[in-house]
Design an enzyme around this catalytic site. Structure first.
Site, PDB file in Angstrom:
ATOM      1  N   ARG A 180      -2.658  12.380  -8.501  1.00  0.00           N
ATOM      2  CA  ARG A 180      -2.905  12.849  -7.150  1.00  0.00           C
ATOM      3  C   ARG A 180      -2.367  14.268  -6.947  1.00  0.00           C
ATOM      4  NH1 ARG A 180      -3.423   8.891  -3.023  1.00  0.00           N
ATOM      5  NH2 ARG A 180      -2.053  10.086  -1.679  1.00  0.00           N
ATOM      6  N   ARG A 184      -1.557  23.992 -10.946  1.00  0.00           N
ATOM      7  CA  ARG A 184      -2.494  25.116 -10.977  1.00  0.00           C
ATOM      8  C   ARG A 184      -1.851  26.356 -11.587  1.00  0.00           C
ATOM      9  NH1 ARG A 184      -3.684  23.949  -5.140  1.00  0.00           N
ATOM     10  NH2 ARG A 184      -4.881  22.015  -5.249  1.00  0.00           N
ATOM     11  N   TYR A 368      -4.441   1.808  -3.228  1.00  0.00           N
ATOM     12  CA  TYR A 368      -3.797   3.022  -2.714  1.00  0.00           C
ATOM     13  C   TYR A 368      -4.894   3.948  -2.196  1.00  0.00           C
ATOM     14  CZ  TYR A 368      -0.277   6.843  -2.979  1.00  0.00           C
ATOM     15  OH  TYR A 368       0.601   7.862  -2.720  1.00  0.00           O
ATOM     16  N   ASP A 370      -6.904   6.450   0.425  1.00  0.00           N
ATOM     17  CA  ASP A 370      -6.810   7.383   1.536  1.00  0.00           C
ATOM     18  C   ASP A 370      -7.851   6.992   2.583  1.00  0.00           C
ATOM     19  OD1 ASP A 370      -4.713   9.111   0.972  1.00  0.00           O
ATOM     20  OD2 ASP A 370      -5.919  10.312  -0.402  1.00  0.00           O
TER      21      ASP A 370
HETATM   22  P1  FAD Z   1      -4.648  -0.278   8.150  1.00  0.00           P
HETATM   23  O1  FAD Z   1      -4.757   1.051   8.797  1.00  0.00           O
HETATM   24  O2  FAD Z   1      -3.346  -0.688   7.572  1.00  0.00           O
HETATM   25  O3  FAD Z   1      -5.138  -1.366   9.214  1.00  0.00           O
HETATM   26  C1  FAD Z   1      -4.942  -2.742   9.009  1.00  0.00           C
HETATM   27  C2  FAD Z   1      -4.681  -3.366  10.368  1.00  0.00           C
HETATM   28  O4  FAD Z   1      -4.635  -4.783  10.216  1.00  0.00           O
HETATM   29  C3  FAD Z   1      -3.351  -2.945  10.966  1.00  0.00           C
HETATM   30  O5  FAD Z   1      -3.551  -2.337  12.228  1.00  0.00           O
HETATM   31  C4  FAD Z   1      -2.580  -4.256  11.080  1.00  0.00           C
HETATM   32  O6  FAD Z   1      -1.770  -4.331  12.232  1.00  0.00           O
HETATM   33  C5  FAD Z   1      -3.702  -5.275  11.127  1.00  0.00           C
HETATM   34  N1  FAD Z   1      -3.283  -6.620  10.702  1.00  0.00           N
HETATM   35  C6  FAD Z   1      -2.644  -6.947   9.555  1.00  0.00           C
HETATM   36  N2  FAD Z   1      -2.391  -8.269   9.532  1.00  0.00           N
HETATM   37  C7  FAD Z   1      -2.899  -8.787  10.694  1.00  0.00           C
HETATM   38  C8  FAD Z   1      -2.933 -10.092  11.251  1.00  0.00           C
HETATM   39  N3  FAD Z   1      -2.375 -11.138  10.620  1.00  0.00           N
HETATM   40  N4  FAD Z   1      -3.519 -10.259  12.458  1.00  0.00           N
HETATM   41  C9  FAD Z   1      -4.066  -9.198  13.123  1.00  0.00           C
HETATM   42  N5  FAD Z   1      -4.046  -7.932  12.634  1.00  0.00           N
HETATM   43  C10 FAD Z   1      -3.471  -7.732  11.433  1.00  0.00           C
HETATM   44  N6  FAD Z   1      -4.702   8.683   4.138  1.00  0.00           N
HETATM   45  C11 FAD Z   1      -5.255   9.928   4.124  1.00  0.00           C
HETATM   46  O7  FAD Z   1      -6.472  10.057   3.992  1.00  0.00           O
HETATM   47  N7  FAD Z   1      -4.483  11.041   4.252  1.00  0.00           N
HETATM   48  C12 FAD Z   1      -3.135  10.965   4.430  1.00  0.00           C
HETATM   49  O8  FAD Z   1      -2.474  12.009   4.557  1.00  0.00           O
HETATM   50  C13 FAD Z   1      -2.523   9.683   4.449  1.00  0.00           C
HETATM   51  N8  FAD Z   1      -1.189   9.557   4.610  1.00  0.00           N
HETATM   52  C14 FAD Z   1      -0.635   8.314   4.675  1.00  0.00           C
HETATM   53  C15 FAD Z   1       0.737   8.222   4.894  1.00  0.00           C
HETATM   54  C16 FAD Z   1       1.330   6.968   4.992  1.00  0.00           C
HETATM   55  C17 FAD Z   1       2.823   6.864   5.228  1.00  0.00           C
HETATM   56  C18 FAD Z   1       0.525   5.800   4.859  1.00  0.00           C
HETATM   57  C19 FAD Z   1       1.156   4.444   4.964  1.00  0.00           C
HETATM   58  C20 FAD Z   1      -0.821   5.900   4.632  1.00  0.00           C
HETATM   59  C21 FAD Z   1      -1.424   7.163   4.534  1.00  0.00           C
HETATM   60  N9  FAD Z   1      -2.793   7.291   4.333  1.00  0.00           N
HETATM   61  C22 FAD Z   1      -3.362   8.543   4.302  1.00  0.00           C
HETATM   62  C23 FAD Z   1      -3.665   6.115   4.115  1.00  0.00           C
HETATM   63  C24 FAD Z   1      -4.328   5.603   5.403  1.00  0.00           C
HETATM   64  O9  FAD Z   1      -3.345   5.204   6.309  1.00  0.00           O
HETATM   65  C25 FAD Z   1      -5.204   4.425   5.011  1.00  0.00           C
HETATM   66  O10 FAD Z   1      -6.156   4.786   4.037  1.00  0.00           O
HETATM   67  C26 FAD Z   1      -5.970   3.803   6.189  1.00  0.00           C
HETATM   68  O11 FAD Z   1      -5.311   3.909   7.400  1.00  0.00           O
HETATM   69  C27 FAD Z   1      -6.180   2.341   5.839  1.00  0.00           C
HETATM   70  O12 FAD Z   1      -7.013   1.725   6.769  1.00  0.00           O
HETATM   71  P2  FAD Z   1      -7.158   0.140   6.728  1.00  0.00           P
HETATM   72  O13 FAD Z   1      -8.089  -0.216   7.817  1.00  0.00           O
HETATM   73  O14 FAD Z   1      -7.481  -0.295   5.353  1.00  0.00           O
HETATM   74  O15 FAD Z   1      -5.702  -0.428   6.981  1.00  0.00           O
HETATM   75  N1  UDP Z   2       5.323  13.632  -5.904  1.00  0.00           N
HETATM   76  C1  UDP Z   2       6.460  14.176  -6.429  1.00  0.00           C
HETATM   77  N2  UDP Z   2       7.051  15.245  -5.786  1.00  0.00           N
HETATM   78  C2  UDP Z   2       6.534  15.765  -4.645  1.00  0.00           C
HETATM   79  C3  UDP Z   2       5.362  15.214  -4.115  1.00  0.00           C
HETATM   80  C4  UDP Z   2       4.779  14.125  -4.752  1.00  0.00           C
HETATM   81  O1  UDP Z   2       6.965  13.712  -7.421  1.00  0.00           O
HETATM   82  O2  UDP Z   2       7.131  16.728  -4.107  1.00  0.00           O
HETATM   83  C5  UDP Z   2       4.705  12.479  -6.622  1.00  0.00           C
HETATM   84  C6  UDP Z   2       5.262  11.147  -6.139  1.00  0.00           C
HETATM   85  O3  UDP Z   2       5.328  10.280  -7.255  1.00  0.00           O
HETATM   86  C7  UDP Z   2       4.210  10.686  -5.170  1.00  0.00           C
HETATM   87  C8  UDP Z   2       2.918  11.228  -5.785  1.00  0.00           C
HETATM   88  O4  UDP Z   2       3.317  12.462  -6.400  1.00  0.00           O
HETATM   89  O5  UDP Z   2       4.170   9.300  -5.085  1.00  0.00           O
HETATM   90  C9  UDP Z   2       1.801  11.455  -4.786  1.00  0.00           C
HETATM   91  O6  UDP Z   2       2.251  12.304  -3.760  1.00  0.00           O
HETATM   92  P1  UDP Z   2       1.434  12.510  -2.418  1.00  0.00           P
HETATM   93  O7  UDP Z   2       2.212  13.441  -1.535  1.00  0.00           O
HETATM   94  O8  UDP Z   2       0.040  12.856  -2.769  1.00  0.00           O
HETATM   95  O9  UDP Z   2       1.408  11.028  -1.878  1.00  0.00           O
HETATM   96  P2  UDP Z   2       1.551  10.326  -0.472  1.00  0.00           P
HETATM   97  O10 UDP Z   2       2.966   9.911  -0.391  1.00  0.00           O
HETATM   98  O11 UDP Z   2       1.182  11.297   0.595  1.00  0.00           O
HETATM   99  O12 UDP Z   2       0.597   9.182  -0.571  1.00  0.00           O
END
Ligand code: FAD
Ligand code: UDP
Length: 393
Positions: A180, A184, A368, A370
């Site tokens: 991920r 560069r 995992y 996005d």
């Molecule tokens: P979720 O968004 O998890 O939705 C699932 C829903 O199901 C939740 O609202 C939950 O409450 C509900 N649920 C679960 N169990 C039950 C139950 N028993 N009854 C009723 N409801 C329930 N993606 C990006 O593209 N860019 C980013 O920068 C990025 N950053 C992220 C940073 C973090 C910290 C995290 C955790 C994720 C990040 N993601 C990012 C990923 C992104 O959040 C997910 O790809 C996306 O939101 C997943 O959608 P989903 O519908 O699969 O799940």
């Molecule tokens: N990572 C790292 N150093 C950094 C940023 C990322 O080692 O400063 C590694 C780390 O293992 C992380 C992975 O690269 O889990 C992916 O990072 P990214 O920021 O893309 O993931 P996110 O946490 O946003 O899903």
């Protein structure tokens, strides 16, 4: 109590981007009635955000969310519900008392080695350092990291950060995690390589509300699928043969019968400063082990176009602490060791055999993903699984 319920054509469990996309498609393409339930008190799943009144920052409640994609189908789809700002994601990292640009690029390399290497010189240097694993096909994150950037940069920017983030020996983690993070040999420090990126102009929640702005879609919040005192519960829906799209954790669906899938969760510590701008960027990673959190998010800086509406004397920062999820914690990142993957395959076989239920999303398929991956997967799941299930009734 459940006797009196008139069920909709489809129940979607989880109002995240997977559930919302499937609901939107089912209504638009088949004209069915959809009930979405979510245990939380808001829609949007992990992409939900809210406005912070004091600072004018849009806070991404479950951690920073940056939208990016190279998938034309997904980009066209999301643009039906929101426009995007011109935000381009850039991340900086604090290591050993200095701030470096990420992802590792020629600027990082020259600052780190106090040099002025050309792209070719830097590549030759890193190839030499990475040479200790020459000829191998690294399958784990540790070896993959060293083979991509050499041991000195790996130990400075990856090893401790990854240790804090995953609390798992990098030698046990899949190499794919590090893929991920590109490397560069020029000064390009855009974090993502995708064709399109940006933030939803009116915020994430407005975008997702528009997706389900239709009288045939109803959302019931604070409602747990496994709570048998509410009508849209697993047992009652199965008995009534109502089609379900389930986006909660797949192991939870089966009562953890085969064992618990491993997840990482994140705790956020909010800090407020009497300053306009604390870091000068939206995301600062902390590469060293002496800072206990992985990164800090300064939300105001995601939306410079809203500057006139923001407070210039105060800013809000969230420090991100990563740890293993226990049951009851929010499961955020699938850990995906080989043992986890094998366990997931056993759950996936059970899920495939479950009548009238389609499993999807990050939790339902232990991926995992996005946001753009989730939307793409939902559009495909709608066509290949949900529509046939609805038509069969
Ligand atoms: P979720 O968004 O998890 O939705 C699932 C829903 O199901 C939740 O609202 C939950 O409450 C509900 N649920 C679960 N169990 C039950 C139950 N028993 N009854 C009723 N409801 C329930 N993606 C990006 O593209 N860019 C980013 O920068 C990025 N950053 C992220 C940073 C973090 C910290 C995290 C955790 C994720 C990040 N993601 C990012 C990923 C992104 O959040 C997910 O790809 C996306 O939101 C997943 O959608 P989903 O519908 O699969 O799940
Ligand atoms: N990572 C790292 N150093 C950094 C940023 C990322 O080692 O400063 C590694 C780390 O293992 C992380 C992975 O690269 O889990 C992916 O990072 P990214 O920021 O893309 O993931 P996110 O946490 O946003 O899903």
């Amino acid at each position: 109590m459940t006797d009196a319920v008139e069920y909709p054509d489809l129940v979607v469990v989880g109002a995240g981007l997977f559930g919302l996309t499937v609901a939107q498609q089912a209504v638009e393409r088949l004209g069915v009635r959809v009930e979405i339930i979510d245990v939380r008190d808001h829609i949007g799943g992990n992409a939900y955000s809210y406005m912070d009144e004091e600072t004018g920052a849009e806070i991404h409640k479950y951690g920073a969310h940056l939208f990016h994609t190279s998938n034309r189908r997904v980009w066209d789809y999301v643009n039906r519900f929101t426009s995007f700002t011109s935000y381009v994601h850039r991340v900086y990292a604090t290591h050993d008392g200095e701030v470096y640009p990420l992802p590792i690029n020629l600027g990082t390399i020259n600052q780190f080695f106090h040099a002025r290497y050309t792209p070719a010189e830097a590549k030759a240097l890193i190839d030499g350092q990475a040479g200790e694993l020459a000829g191998t096909d690294p399958q784990n994150l540790n070896d993959k990291g060293i083979s991509l950037i050499g041991r000195p940069l790996y130990e400075a920017f990856i090893k401790n950060y990854t240790g804090k983030q995953w609390q798992t020996d990098p030698a046990e983690l899949p190499a794919a995690i590090i893929k991920r993070l590109p490397v560069r040999f020029n000064y390009d420090n855009r974090y993502f390589r995708d064709t399109w990126e940006g933030l939803p102009t009116d915020g994430y929640t407005a975008w997702m509300e528009r997706m389900i702005d239709d009288p045939r879609i109803h959302a019931t919040l604070r409602t747990d699928f496994f709570d048998e005192s509410q009508p849209y519960n697993r047992k009652a829906l199965a008995a009534a043969g109502v089609p379900v799209v389930y986006t909660g954790p797949v192991d939870r669906y089966f009562g953890y019968e085969l064992g618990d899938l491993k997840w990482r969760t994140v705790d956020f510590k909010e800090v407020r400063y009497d300053e306009d701008d604390h870091f000068g960027c939206p995301v600062m990673n902390f590469s060293d082990a002496d800072v206990p959190y992985t990164r800090a998010i300064e939300f105001k800086n995601f939306n410079p176009e809203r500057r006139d509406a923001q407070n210039h004397n105060r800013t809000v920062v969230w420090e991100e602490y990563s740890r293993f999820a226990e049951r009851g914690d929010e499961p955020y990142y699938p850990i995906n060791t080989d043992a986890d993957k094998a366990l997931y395959e056993r759950y996936a076989a059970r899920a495939a055999a479950e009548p009238n239920v389609v499993f999807g999303g990050r939790l339902g398929t232990y991926k995992y993903y996005d946001m753009h991956n989730v939307i793409d997967a939902a559009l495909t799941a709608y066509e290949e699984q949900v529509a046939p299930m609805l038509r069969a009734r």
